[in-house]
Scaffold this motif. Structure first.
Motif, PDB file in Angstrom:
ATOM      1  N   ASN A  77       0.759  -1.173  -0.114  1.00 55.62           N
ATOM      2  CA  ASN A  77      -0.117  -0.015   0.064  1.00 55.62           C
ATOM      3  C   ASN A  77       0.911   1.227   0.053  1.00 55.62           C
ATOM      4  O   ASN A  77       0.416   2.081  -0.567  1.00 55.62           O
ATOM      5  CB  ASN A  77      -1.111   0.005   1.243  1.00 55.62           C
ATOM      6  CG  ASN A  77      -2.127  -0.976   1.168  1.00 55.62           C
ATOM      7  OD1 ASN A  77      -2.561  -0.940   0.070  1.00 55.62           O
ATOM      8  ND2 ASN A  77      -2.249  -1.824   1.902  1.00 55.62           N
ATOM      9  N   PHE A  78       1.937   1.060   0.725  1.00 54.20           N
ATOM     10  CA  PHE A  78       3.120   2.366   0.611  1.00 54.20           C
ATOM     11  C   PHE A  78       3.532   2.587  -0.699  1.00 54.20           C
ATOM     12  O   PHE A  78       3.799   3.675  -1.189  1.00 54.20           O
ATOM     13  CB  PHE A  78       3.879   2.210   1.650  1.00 54.20           C
ATOM     14  CG  PHE A  78       4.876   3.416   1.899  1.00 54.20           C
ATOM     15  CD1 PHE A  78       4.137   4.623   2.454  1.00 54.20           C
ATOM     16  CD2 PHE A  78       6.201   3.351   1.765  1.00 54.20           C
ATOM     17  CE1 PHE A  78       5.258   5.481   2.560  1.00 54.20           C
ATOM     18  CE2 PHE A  78       6.902   4.361   2.092  1.00 54.20           C
ATOM     19  CZ  PHE A  78       6.350   5.318   2.617  1.00 54.20           C
ATOM     20  N   LYS A  79       3.749   1.640  -1.432  1.00 53.25           N
ATOM     21  CA  LYS A  79       4.127   1.772  -2.759  1.00 53.25           C
ATOM     22  C   LYS A  79       3.203   2.242  -3.705  1.00 53.25           C
ATOM     23  O   LYS A  79       3.697   3.183  -4.562  1.00 53.25           O
ATOM     24  CB  LYS A  79       4.378   0.271  -3.265  1.00 53.25           C
ATOM     25  CG  LYS A  79       5.852  -0.434  -3.175  1.00 53.25           C
ATOM     26  CD  LYS A  79       5.982  -1.802  -3.530  1.00 53.25           C
ATOM     27  CE  LYS A  79       5.735  -1.943  -4.858  1.00 53.25           C
ATOM     28  NZ  LYS A  79       6.456  -1.806  -6.138  1.00 53.25           N
ATOM     29  N   SER A  80       1.888   1.866  -3.538  1.00 53.43           N
ATOM     30  CA  SER A  80       0.771   2.354  -3.886  1.00 53.43           C
ATOM     31  C   SER A  80       0.731   4.071  -3.921  1.00 53.43           C
ATOM     32  O   SER A  80       0.364   4.823  -4.773  1.00 53.43           O
ATOM     33  CB  SER A  80      -0.440   1.818  -3.842  1.00 53.43           C
ATOM     34  OG  SER A  80      -0.515   0.554  -4.391  1.00 53.43           O
ATOM     35  N   LEU A  81       0.904   4.291  -2.689  1.00 53.01           N
ATOM     36  CA  LEU A  81       0.647   5.771  -2.218  1.00 53.01           C
ATOM     37  C   LEU A  81       2.054   6.607  -2.954  1.00 53.01           C
ATOM     38  O   LEU A  81       1.685   7.746  -3.438  1.00 53.01           O
ATOM     39  CB  LEU A  81       0.909   5.739  -0.614  1.00 53.01           C
ATOM     40  CG  LEU A  81       0.948   7.233  -0.170  1.00 53.01           C
ATOM     41  CD1 LEU A  81      -0.554   7.850  -0.179  1.00 53.01           C
ATOM     42  CD2 LEU A  81       1.181   7.105   1.435  1.00 53.01           C
ATOM     43  N   LEU A  99      -3.312   6.131   3.360  1.00 51.17           N
ATOM     44  CA  LEU A  99      -2.774   6.546   4.538  1.00 51.17           C
ATOM     45  C   LEU A  99      -3.496   5.625   5.656  1.00 51.17           C
ATOM     46  O   LEU A  99      -2.951   5.186   6.486  1.00 51.17           O
ATOM     47  CB  LEU A  99      -2.705   7.869   4.594  1.00 51.17           C
ATOM     48  CG  LEU A  99      -1.581   8.733   4.043  1.00 51.17           C
ATOM     49  CD1 LEU A  99      -1.878   9.981   3.758  1.00 51.17           C
ATOM     50  CD2 LEU A  99      -0.425   8.385   4.300  1.00 51.17           C
ATOM     51  N   ASP A 100      -4.755   5.804   5.741  1.00 54.23           N
ATOM     52  CA  ASP A 100      -5.670   5.072   6.935  1.00 54.23           C
ATOM     53  C   ASP A 100      -5.306   3.625   6.834  1.00 54.23           C
ATOM     54  O   ASP A 100      -4.962   3.319   7.810  1.00 54.23           O
ATOM     55  CB  ASP A 100      -6.888   5.523   6.737  1.00 54.23           C
ATOM     56  CG  ASP A 100      -7.751   5.182   7.622  1.00 54.23           C
ATOM     57  OD1 ASP A 100      -7.412   5.509   8.841  1.00 54.23           O
ATOM     58  OD2 ASP A 100      -8.792   4.531   7.899  1.00 54.23           O
ATOM     59  N   LYS A 101      -5.243   2.989   5.682  1.00 48.78           N
ATOM     60  CA  LYS A 101      -5.009   1.591   5.734  1.00 48.78           C
ATOM     61  C   LYS A 101      -3.837   1.260   6.332  1.00 48.78           C
ATOM     62  O   LYS A 101      -3.506   0.276   6.720  1.00 48.78           O
ATOM     63  CB  LYS A 101      -5.244   1.018   4.096  1.00 48.78           C
ATOM     64  CG  LYS A 101      -5.475  -0.328   4.181  1.00 48.78           C
ATOM     65  CD  LYS A 101      -5.451  -0.907   2.716  1.00 48.78           C
ATOM     66  CE  LYS A 101      -6.727  -0.447   2.150  1.00 48.78           C
ATOM     67  NZ  LYS A 101      -6.818  -1.016   0.734  1.00 48.78           N
ATOM     68  N   ILE A 102      -2.655   1.905   5.639  1.00 52.35           N
ATOM     69  CA  ILE A 102      -1.418   1.746   6.256  1.00 52.35           C
ATOM     70  C   ILE A 102      -1.160   1.918   7.603  1.00 52.35           C
ATOM     71  O   ILE A 102      -0.774   1.047   8.312  1.00 52.35           O
ATOM     72  CB  ILE A 102      -0.494   2.594   5.340  1.00 52.35           C
ATOM     73  CG1 ILE A 102      -0.144   2.278   3.769  1.00 52.35           C
ATOM     74  CG2 ILE A 102       0.994   2.441   6.022  1.00 52.35           C
ATOM     75  CD1 ILE A 102       0.317   3.440   3.084  1.00 52.35           C
ATOM     76  N   GLY A 103      -2.069   2.949   8.281  1.00 44.00           N
ATOM     77  CA  GLY A 103      -1.964   3.155   9.762  1.00 44.00           C
ATOM     78  C   GLY A 103      -2.510   1.898  10.290  1.00 44.00           C
ATOM     79  O   GLY A 103      -1.929   1.586  11.293  1.00 44.00           O
ATOM     80  N   ASN A 104      -3.637   1.560   9.874  1.00 42.30           N
ATOM     81  CA  ASN A 104      -4.431   0.473  10.424  1.00 42.30           C
ATOM     82  C   ASN A 104      -3.349  -0.763  10.514  1.00 42.30           C
ATOM     83  O   ASN A 104      -3.452  -1.424  11.490  1.00 42.30           O
ATOM     84  CB  ASN A 104      -5.839   0.090   9.887  1.00 42.30           C
ATOM     85  CG  ASN A 104      -6.651   1.097  10.473  1.00 42.30           C
ATOM     86  OD1 ASN A 104      -6.578   1.890  11.225  1.00 42.30           O
ATOM     87  ND2 ASN A 104      -7.752   1.266   9.373  1.00 42.30           N
ATOM     88  N   VAL A 148      -2.842  10.205  11.605  1.00 42.97           N
ATOM     89  CA  VAL A 148      -3.140  11.676  11.772  1.00 42.97           C
ATOM     90  C   VAL A 148      -2.645  12.296  10.292  1.00 42.97           C
ATOM     91  O   VAL A 148      -3.425  12.721   9.827  1.00 42.97           O
ATOM     92  CB  VAL A 148      -2.216  12.045  12.709  1.00 42.97           C
ATOM     93  CG1 VAL A 148      -1.889  13.447  12.592  1.00 42.97           C
ATOM     94  CG2 VAL A 148      -2.607  11.536  14.090  1.00 42.97           C
ATOM     95  N   LEU A 149      -1.752  11.635   9.524  1.00 45.68           N
ATOM     96  CA  LEU A 149      -1.375  12.065   8.121  1.00 45.68           C
ATOM     97  C   LEU A 149      -3.047  11.831   7.386  1.00 45.68           C
ATOM     98  O   LEU A 149      -2.989  12.714   6.546  1.00 45.68           O
ATOM     99  CB  LEU A 149      -0.400  11.321   7.379  1.00 45.68           C
ATOM    100  CG  LEU A 149       0.515  11.935   6.480  1.00 45.68           C
ATOM    101  CD1 LEU A 149       1.004  13.547   6.979  1.00 45.68           C
ATOM    102  CD2 LEU A 149       1.707  11.282   6.097  1.00 45.68           C
ATOM    103  N   SER A 150      -3.579  10.867   7.656  1.00 40.94           N
ATOM    104  CA  SER A 150      -4.581  10.598   6.718  1.00 40.94           C
ATOM    105  C   SER A 150      -5.603  11.645   6.878  1.00 40.94           C
ATOM    106  O   SER A 150      -6.446  12.314   5.997  1.00 40.94           O
ATOM    107  CB  SER A 150      -5.338   9.247   6.868  1.00 40.94           C
ATOM    108  OG  SER A 150      -6.557   9.148   6.543  1.00 40.94           O
ATOM    109  N   GLU A 151      -5.572  12.160   8.298  1.00 44.86           N
ATOM    110  CA  GLU A 151      -6.755  13.157   8.663  1.00 44.86           C
ATOM    111  C   GLU A 151      -6.180  14.542   8.207  1.00 44.86           C
ATOM    112  O   GLU A 151      -7.101  15.204   7.893  1.00 44.86           O
ATOM    113  CB  GLU A 151      -6.855  13.308  10.050  1.00 44.86           C
ATOM    114  CG  GLU A 151      -7.660  12.113  10.878  1.00 44.86           C
ATOM    115  CD  GLU A 151      -8.891  11.863  10.274  1.00 44.86           C
ATOM    116  OE1 GLU A 151      -9.821  12.995  10.121  1.00 44.86           O
ATOM    117  OE2 GLU A 151      -9.473  10.648  10.197  1.00 44.86           O
ATOM    118  N   VAL A 152      -5.161  14.662   7.981  1.00 44.78           N
ATOM    119  CA  VAL A 152      -4.407  15.916   7.557  1.00 44.78           C
ATOM    120  C   VAL A 152      -4.953  16.123   6.127  1.00 44.78           C
ATOM    121  O   VAL A 152      -5.182  17.077   5.749  1.00 44.78           O
ATOM    122  CB  VAL A 152      -2.844  15.873   7.746  1.00 44.78           C
ATOM    123  CG1 VAL A 152      -2.274  17.248   7.183  1.00 44.78           C
ATOM    124  CG2 VAL A 152      -2.809  16.243   9.091  1.00 44.78           C
TER     125      VAL A 152
END
Length: 167
Positions: A77-81, A99-104, A148-152
């Motif tokens: 997922n980070f590669k996709s981001l 970002l949210d998925k990576i955080g979870n 948090v970055l997802s929320e930003v």
């Protein structure tokens, strides 16, 4: 933009090495778990020494492999981001969802790491108290950072939409 290319190169290298190592690790762990001969040497995965001679050790070993798979999925997922960032797709729904998925995934990985660490200690029949900060807190903080970055990015998307409506 050079930093993004450098980061993407490192992540691609990690991805390739992990994709090669994961199947080999599964074969080795399967052999260690289902072998008639008990392996009396500790197996070290992510800094956790696990003895496969006990049930706790075998469960800890399986959880460590599951944890590696979760981290591998988070890396995908980070590669996709990073690909989205390279294509300048920044304040879109897909970006903050990734970002949210990576955080979870990273927070789930931290929790599984903690359980594996405890099972690894039980497999040695020794429990010790270590003062200081272990990897669990750092990994959990990294997962929360992605959340948090997802929320930003959600806030940034709203500001972008409001800015587009302003003349």
């Amino acid at each position: 933009m050079r930093k993004l290319v450098f980061l993407k190169t490192i992540v691609d290298y990690l991805w390739i090495m992990s994709i090669i190592a994961f199947p080999l690790l599964i074969v080795f762990i399967s052999f260690a778990l289902f072998s008639n001969e008990p392996i009396d040497i500790p197996i070290n995965i992510s800094g956790i020494n696990i003895y496969t001679t006990t049930l706790y050790g075998k469960i800890g070993l399986v959880l460590s492999i599951v944890n590696f798979g979760i981290i591998l999925f988070a890396l995908y997922n980070f590669k996709s981001l990073l690909n989205n960032f390279r294509k300048k797709i920044i304040f879109e729904v897909n970006t903050y969802q990734l970002l949210d998925k990576i955080g979870n995934l990273v927070m789930l990985s931290a929790s599984i790491y903690l359980i594996s660490d405890l099972l690894g200690a039980f497999s040695k029949s020794t429990i010790s108290v270590n003062l200081g900060f272990g990897p669990f807190l750092y990994i959990m903080a990294l997962g929360l950072f992605f959340k948090v970055l997802s929320e930003v990015f959600i806030i940034g998307k709203r500001i972008k939409e409001d800015n587009e409506l302003t003349i």
